[in-house]
Design a protein around this motif. Structure first.
Motif, PDB file in Angstrom:
ATOM      1  N   VAL A   1       0.862  -1.190   0.000  1.00 30.10           N
ATOM      2  CA  VAL A   1       0.000   0.000   0.000  1.00 30.10           C
ATOM      3  C   VAL A   1       0.896   1.237   0.000  1.00 30.10           C
ATOM      4  O   VAL A   1       1.625   1.497   0.949  1.00 30.10           O
ATOM      5  CB  VAL A   1      -0.920   0.014   1.237  1.00 30.10           C
ATOM      6  CG1 VAL A   1      -1.785   1.276   1.234  1.00 30.10           C
ATOM      7  CG2 VAL A   1      -1.789  -1.231   1.271  1.00 30.10           C
ATOM      8  N   ASN A   2       0.848   1.962  -1.087  1.00 27.02           N
ATOM      9  CA  ASN A   2       1.623   3.208  -1.236  1.00 27.02           C
ATOM     10  C   ASN A   2       3.095   3.057  -0.847  1.00 27.02           C
ATOM     11  O   ASN A   2       3.601   3.808   0.014  1.00 27.02           O
ATOM     12  CB  ASN A   2       0.987   4.332  -0.402  1.00 27.02           C
ATOM     13  CG  ASN A   2      -0.334   4.795  -0.960  1.00 27.02           C
ATOM     14  OD1 ASN A   2      -0.514   4.863  -2.173  1.00 27.02           O
ATOM     15  ND2 ASN A   2      -1.269   5.114  -0.083  1.00 27.02           N
TER      16      ASN A   2
ATOM     17  N   LEU B   1       8.095 -13.112  -6.359  1.00 27.48           N
ATOM     18  CA  LEU B   1       7.069 -12.526  -5.494  1.00 27.48           C
ATOM     19  C   LEU B   1       6.981 -11.029  -5.705  1.00 27.48           C
ATOM     20  O   LEU B   1       5.879 -10.451  -5.669  1.00 27.48           O
ATOM     21  CB  LEU B   1       7.366 -12.836  -4.027  1.00 27.48           C
ATOM     22  CG  LEU B   1       6.651 -14.064  -3.455  1.00 27.48           C
ATOM     23  CD1 LEU B   1       7.214 -15.344  -4.062  1.00 27.48           C
ATOM     24  CD2 LEU B   1       6.745 -14.089  -1.939  1.00 27.48           C
ATOM     25  N   LEU B   2       8.119 -10.380  -5.931  1.00 31.86           N
ATOM     26  CA  LEU B   2       8.108  -8.944  -6.198  1.00 31.86           C
ATOM     27  C   LEU B   2       7.411  -8.646  -7.513  1.00 31.86           C
ATOM     28  O   LEU B   2       6.680  -7.662  -7.639  1.00 31.86           O
ATOM     29  CB  LEU B   2       9.540  -8.402  -6.220  1.00 31.86           C
ATOM     30  CG  LEU B   2      10.322  -8.495  -4.905  1.00 31.86           C
ATOM     31  CD1 LEU B   2      11.719  -7.921  -5.089  1.00 31.86           C
ATOM     32  CD2 LEU B   2       9.594  -7.779  -3.776  1.00 31.86           C
ATOM     33  N   GLU B   3       7.621  -9.496  -8.509  1.00 35.97           N
ATOM     34  CA  GLU B   3       6.984  -9.281  -9.805  1.00 35.97           C
ATOM     35  C   GLU B   3       5.469  -9.432  -9.719  1.00 35.97           C
ATOM     36  O   GLU B   3       4.728  -8.754 -10.429  1.00 35.97           O
ATOM     37  CB  GLU B   3       7.555 -10.265 -10.828  1.00 35.97           C
ATOM     38  CG  GLU B   3       9.016 -10.011 -11.174  1.00 35.97           C
ATOM     39  CD  GLU B   3       9.611 -11.122 -12.021  1.00 35.97           C
ATOM     40  OE1 GLU B   3       8.866 -12.068 -12.374  1.00 35.97           O
ATOM     41  OE2 GLU B   3      10.824 -11.058 -12.317  1.00 35.97           O
ATOM     42  N   ARG B   4       5.011 -10.321  -8.832  1.00 35.30           N
ATOM     43  CA  ARG B   4       3.570 -10.549  -8.698  1.00 35.30           C
ATOM     44  C   ARG B   4       2.935  -9.663  -7.630  1.00 35.30           C
ATOM     45  O   ARG B   4       1.713  -9.711  -7.442  1.00 35.30           O
ATOM     46  CB  ARG B   4       3.296 -12.013  -8.339  1.00 35.30           C
ATOM     47  CG  ARG B   4       3.654 -13.001  -9.424  1.00 35.30           C
ATOM     48  CD  ARG B   4       2.940 -14.327  -9.200  1.00 35.30           C
ATOM     49  NE  ARG B   4       3.263 -14.892  -7.890  1.00 35.30           N
ATOM     50  CZ  ARG B   4       4.273 -15.735  -7.682  1.00 35.30           C
ATOM     51  NH1 ARG B   4       5.054 -16.090  -8.678  1.00 35.30           N
ATOM     52  NH2 ARG B   4       4.485 -16.223  -6.475  1.00 35.30           N
ATOM     53  N   ALA B   5       3.750  -8.903  -6.917  1.00 37.95           N
ATOM     54  CA  ALA B   5       3.208  -8.069  -5.838  1.00 37.95           C
ATOM     55  C   ALA B   5       2.157  -7.101  -6.379  1.00 37.95           C
ATOM     56  O   ALA B   5       2.316  -6.515  -7.452  1.00 37.95           O
ATOM     57  CB  ALA B   5       4.333  -7.295  -5.157  1.00 37.95           C
ATOM     58  N   VAL B   6       1.090  -6.938  -5.625  1.00 38.92           N
ATOM     59  CA  VAL B   6       0.004  -6.029  -5.992  1.00 38.92           C
ATOM     60  C   VAL B   6       0.221  -4.706  -5.263  1.00 38.92           C
ATOM     61  O   VAL B   6       0.426  -4.690  -4.044  1.00 38.92           O
ATOM     62  CB  VAL B   6      -1.361  -6.628  -5.615  1.00 38.92           C
ATOM     63  CG1 VAL B   6      -2.483  -5.634  -5.910  1.00 38.92           C
ATOM     64  CG2 VAL B   6      -1.585  -7.948  -6.346  1.00 38.92           C
ATOM     65  N   VAL B   7       0.189  -3.612  -6.001  1.00 41.35           N
ATOM     66  CA  VAL B   7       0.365  -2.284  -5.405  1.00 41.35           C
ATOM     67  C   VAL B   7      -0.995  -1.588  -5.348  1.00 41.35           C
ATOM     68  O   VAL B   7      -1.694  -1.492  -6.365  1.00 41.35           O
ATOM     69  CB  VAL B   7       1.370  -1.441  -6.201  1.00 41.35           C
ATOM     70  CG1 VAL B   7       1.505  -0.042  -5.597  1.00 41.35           C
ATOM     71  CG2 VAL B   7       2.730  -2.135  -6.236  1.00 41.35           C
TER      72      VAL B   7
ATOM     73  N   ASP C   1      -7.941   0.035   2.275  1.00 42.00           N
ATOM     74  CA  ASP C   1      -9.284  -0.432   1.914  1.00 42.00           C
ATOM     75  C   ASP C   1      -9.236  -1.212   0.596  1.00 42.00           C
ATOM     76  O   ASP C   1      -9.846  -2.279   0.470  1.00 42.00           O
ATOM     77  CB  ASP C   1     -10.228   0.760   1.795  1.00 42.00           C
ATOM     78  CG  ASP C   1     -11.646   0.337   1.464  1.00 42.00           C
ATOM     79  OD1 ASP C   1     -12.295  -0.309   2.309  1.00 42.00           O
ATOM     80  OD2 ASP C   1     -12.110   0.621   0.343  1.00 42.00           O
ATOM     81  N   GLU C   2      -8.515  -0.703  -0.381  1.00 44.12           N
ATOM     82  CA  GLU C   2      -8.372  -1.403  -1.656  1.00 44.12           C
ATOM     83  C   GLU C   2      -7.644  -2.730  -1.467  1.00 44.12           C
ATOM     84  O   GLU C   2      -8.014  -3.750  -2.061  1.00 44.12           O
ATOM     85  CB  GLU C   2      -7.604  -0.523  -2.645  1.00 44.12           C
ATOM     86  CG  GLU C   2      -7.382  -1.170  -4.003  1.00 44.12           C
ATOM     87  CD  GLU C   2      -6.470  -0.335  -4.899  1.00 44.12           C
ATOM     88  OE1 GLU C   2      -6.082  -0.842  -5.978  1.00 44.12           O
ATOM     89  OE2 GLU C   2      -6.119   0.801  -4.525  1.00 44.12           O
ATOM     90  N   ALA C   3      -6.609  -2.740  -0.630  1.00 42.57           N
ATOM     91  CA  ALA C   3      -5.815  -3.953  -0.421  1.00 42.57           C
ATOM     92  C   ALA C   3      -6.613  -5.057   0.252  1.00 42.57           C
ATOM     93  O   ALA C   3      -6.279  -6.237   0.120  1.00 42.57           O
ATOM     94  CB  ALA C   3      -4.587  -3.618   0.425  1.00 42.57           C
ATOM     95  N   LEU C   4      -7.672  -4.701   0.969  1.00 37.87           N
ATOM     96  CA  LEU C   4      -8.450  -5.686   1.720  1.00 37.87           C
ATOM     97  C   LEU C   4      -9.700  -6.153   0.990  1.00 37.87           C
ATOM     98  O   LEU C   4     -10.481  -6.931   1.553  1.00 37.87           O
ATOM     99  CB  LEU C   4      -8.843  -5.102   3.084  1.00 37.87           C
ATOM    100  CG  LEU C   4      -7.695  -4.783   4.042  1.00 37.87           C
ATOM    101  CD1 LEU C   4      -8.235  -4.191   5.336  1.00 37.87           C
ATOM    102  CD2 LEU C   4      -6.861  -6.015   4.335  1.00 37.87           C
ATOM    103  N   GLN C   5      -9.895  -5.736  -0.235  1.00 41.44           N
ATOM    104  CA  GLN C   5     -11.088  -6.143  -0.968  1.00 41.44           C
ATOM    105  C   GLN C   5     -11.150  -7.670  -1.072  1.00 41.44           C
ATOM    106  O   GLN C   5     -10.183  -8.331  -1.430  1.00 41.44           O
ATOM    107  CB  GLN C   5     -11.083  -5.539  -2.376  1.00 41.44           C
ATOM    108  CG  GLN C   5     -11.192  -4.022  -2.402  1.00 41.44           C
ATOM    109  CD  GLN C   5     -12.500  -3.515  -1.823  1.00 41.44           C
ATOM    110  OE1 GLN C   5     -13.574  -3.795  -2.356  1.00 41.44           O
ATOM    111  NE2 GLN C   5     -12.418  -2.768  -0.739  1.00 41.44           N
ATOM    112  N   GLY C   6     -12.309  -8.244  -0.718  1.00 40.92           N
ATOM    113  CA  GLY C   6     -12.517  -9.676  -0.803  1.00 40.92           C
ATOM    114  C   GLY C   6     -12.075 -10.454   0.419  1.00 40.92           C
ATOM    115  O   GLY C   6     -12.359 -11.659   0.529  1.00 40.92           O
TER     116      GLY C   6
END
Length: 244
Positions: free
Chosen positions: A36-37, A56-62, A67-72
Motif C-alpha cells: 500500500v503506497n 514474489l516482487l513481480e507478482r506483488a500487488v500495489v 481499503d483497496e488492499a483488503l477487498q474480498g
C-alpha cells in the motif's frame, strides 16, 4: 490453503524491507504480497534483498489504500506492538495462529496487515482490521524490523497450517471486508440522517460500532439483514449511494 493468505505492507519506506519480506514469505511457502503506497517500488534494493524471491516482487500487488488492499478479505489481522484505545480484540501471534486455518476454508481469505517501519499502523488503518495481534518481545526493546516481523508471522502461520486439524468450512460464509465497509457507510448515513450521529462532533461512535461488529464476525446473510433493517428504518437512504 497457503494461497488464501495475503500479506499487506502499509506504506513501506525502505525498498530493502520489501525485498526482505518477499524472501521471508517464499521461505515459508506464501506468495501473496500486497503493498500500500510504497515509497520506492519497484527498486533494485528490493530485488537485492529478495535474494531469489524476485518472482514474489513481480507478482506483488500495489494499492493506493488499505481499503483497496483488503477487498474480498473475510478476516483482517493488524500486527501492532501496542494496544490502542478502543482497539479490537488483541492476541499474541502464537495464540492467534492456530485459529487461522479454519478461516480460509470455503470462500475465506485472511490478510495479515503490517504498518510502516517508523510508526506502525495508524488508528484509521487499525479500524479496518477485525483482530489485532502482537509478537511478544522484550519489554525494554520491542522494535522489530519489518522483514523480521513478516518472517515470524509467516513461520507461525506455516506451523499452524501443517498441524493436523479437523477443519470444516463455515456453514454460512462470513461477510467480506468490502461488504462490511458498505454496511458501515450505510449505517453512518442512516445515523446521521436520523439525527443520532452529529457529523460535526462524531466522537468515537463509529469506532465503537466497528469494534462491536468485528467481535460478532458477521456473516454475509446477516449483513443483508442488517442493511434491510436500515432501509426500513430510514427509507430516504436506500444504501445504494457510493462509499464516502
Amino acid at each position: 490453503m497457503f494461497e488464501r493468505f495475503r500479506f499487506v505492507l502499509c506504506t513501506p519506506t525502505h525498498p530493502g524491507n520489501i525485498g526482505a519480506a518477499a524472501r521471508a514469505l517464499k521461505t515459508m511457502g506464501f506468495n501473496r504480497l500486497v503493498l500500500v503506497n510504497p515509497r520506492h517500488f519497484p527498486d533494485p534494493k528490493a530485488n537485492a534483498r529478495a535474494a531469489g524471491a524476485d518472482d514474489l516482487l513481480e507478482r506483488a500487488v500495489v494499492c493506493t489504500s488499505l481499503d483497496e488492499a483488503l477487498q474480498g478479505i473475510t478476516l483482517s489481522v493488524g500486527l501492532t506492538a501496542r494496544r490502542r484505545d478502543l482497539s479490537h480484540p488483541m492476541l499474541s501471534l502464537r495464540e492467534l495462529a492456530p485459529s487461522l486455518p479454519q478461516e480460509v476454508l470455503g470462500e475465506g481469505e485472511v490478510a495479515l496487515v503490517f504498518g510502516t517501519e517508523m510508526s506502525g499502523l495508524s488508528n484509521a488503518e487499525l479500524d479496518l482490521c477485525q483482530l489485532l495481534a502482537h509478537i511478544p518481545t522484550d519489554a525494554t526493546f520491542g522494535s522489530l524490523n519489518l522483514g523480521s516481523a513478516v518472517q515470524l508471522v509467516a513461520y507461525e502461520l506455516r506451523h499452524a497450517l501443517h498441524q493436523e486439524h479437523r477443519l470444516q468450512a463455515r456453514e454460512y460464509p462470513p461477510a467480506t471486508h468490502d461488504e462490511m465497509e458498505h454496511f458501515y457507510a450505510h449505517l453512518e448515513r442512516v445515523l446521521t440522517g436520523g439525527g443520532y450521529l452529529d457529523p460535526q462532533h462524531p466522537g468515537r461512535l463509529m469506532t465503537r460500532l466497528r469494534r462491536l461488529f468485528s467481535r460478532a464476525r458477521v456473516e454475509r446473510e446477516e449483513v443483508s439483514i442488517l442493511r434491510g433493517i436500515l432501509r426500513t428504518l430510514y427509507p430516504a437512504d436506500n444504501g445504494s449511494s457510493p462509499l464516502p
